[in-house]
Design a protein around this motif. Structure first.
Motif, PDB file in Angstrom:
ATOM      1  N   SER A 156      -8.496   2.056   0.014  1.00 36.88           N
ATOM      2  CA  SER A 156      -8.248   1.711  -1.380  1.00 36.88           C
ATOM      3  C   SER A 156      -9.344   0.806  -1.937  1.00 36.88           C
TER       4      SER A 156
ATOM      5  N   GLN B 252      -5.899   9.783   0.936  1.00 30.44           N
ATOM      6  CA  GLN B 252      -5.051   9.941  -0.243  1.00 30.44           C
ATOM      7  C   GLN B 252      -5.848  10.148  -1.525  1.00 30.44           C
TER       8      GLN B 252
ATOM      9  N   GLY C 256      -2.142   6.188   3.467  1.00 28.24           N
ATOM     10  CA  GLY C 256      -3.190   5.424   2.787  1.00 28.24           C
ATOM     11  C   GLY C 256      -3.440   4.092   3.450  1.00 28.24           C
TER      12      GLY C 256
END
Length: 262
Positions: A109, A31, A104
């Motif tokens: 992240s 992402q 994601g």
């Protein structure tokens, strides 16, 4: 786009080996990386996709600690932590849109450490441990500035361990187009005190607001924060809001998070 090779190892060991190659880069949900490739902000010769590694996926809870595989999607985190860690589930369920949440991953992240991402605030406020293929890193040591972490070249996040708090909540004032946080505040209350982590606000990335932690550890109520503020110096200023605006939002969103946590 440009020409590159892509490999899909089936184990962490094979992924580490592949990442040892020249100009190789890990690919989680893609992402962030895929848009970067399209804009030529990144140009690895080989992408090492982690999506086929089953050992990186899943959520479990034992002894008051939640363990989430680094390859677990936001959607899965939202669904499978709803009863064990509702504040984390709510955070994950409000990231991006359904397409982002279904692709994601929490590991991606945290590895990217975008200054406006939501998971870094949850990890820091929860006193999380970032588990890699070679070691365990405390969240306080892991986050080292905007887009900067303690990860070494070729190191992969295999899991995240989060102690489950007595009370917690995350409040995000979001940029409506991207749904990233202009300011997001995660508050978590444990038996030995309260932790407050702020994302989206600082030029240095996610940070703990120690003054608020001290006040809330003595009195876990929104009123305990009256008169407290973070300095505007060092806050992000852009077309969405000035540094002073973001500094103001930190106090507002912290109070809202405390109220929501109850």
């Amino acid at each position: 786009m440009y020409s590159f090779e892509i490999v899909r190892p089936k184990s962490v060991a094979d992924a580490v080996t592949a990442l040892g190659g020249e100009e190789a880069q890990a690919l989680g949900g893609g992402q962030t990386l895929i848009p970067s490739l399209k804009q030529r902000l990144a140009s690895p010769a080989t992408l090492v996709s982690l999506t086929a590694i089953e050992e990186l996926k899943g959520v479990s809870s034992e002894g008051g600690v939640l363990t989430i595989g680094g390859g677990t999607t936001h959607g899965t985190v939202a669904a499978e932590t709803a009863s064990s860690y509702p504040a984390l589930a709510a955070l994950a369920g409000n990231i991006g849109d359904p397409a982002v949440r279904n692709r994601g991953t929490i590991g991606g992240s945290l590895a990217n450490n975008d200054p406006s991402a939501c998971y870094p605030a949850a990890a820091l406020a929860s006193g999380a441990t970032i588990v890699t293929n070679s070691r365990e890193i405390a969240a306080d040591d892991y986050f080292q500035g905007m887009f900067t972490t303690a990860l070494e070249e070729g190191e992969i996040i295999t899991a995240v361990k989060l102690p489950i708090p007595e009370k917690a909540a995350y409040m995000k004032f979001e940029q409506p187009a991207s749904r990233f946080a202009l300011v997001g505040v995660f508050v978590a209350k444990y038996a030995d005190g309260v932790k407050v982590a702020v994302t989206g606000a600082s030029e240095e990335g996610v940070f703990r607001w120690s003054e608020a932690e001290a006040a809330l550890s003595s009195d876990f109520s929104a009123s305990a924060l009256d008169g407290l503020s973070v300095p505007a110096d060092g806050m992000i200023g852009d077309l969405h809001g000035s540094g002073a605006y973001r500094a103001h939002l930190v106090a507002v969103m912290t109070k809202r998070a405390v109220t929501a946590a109850g």
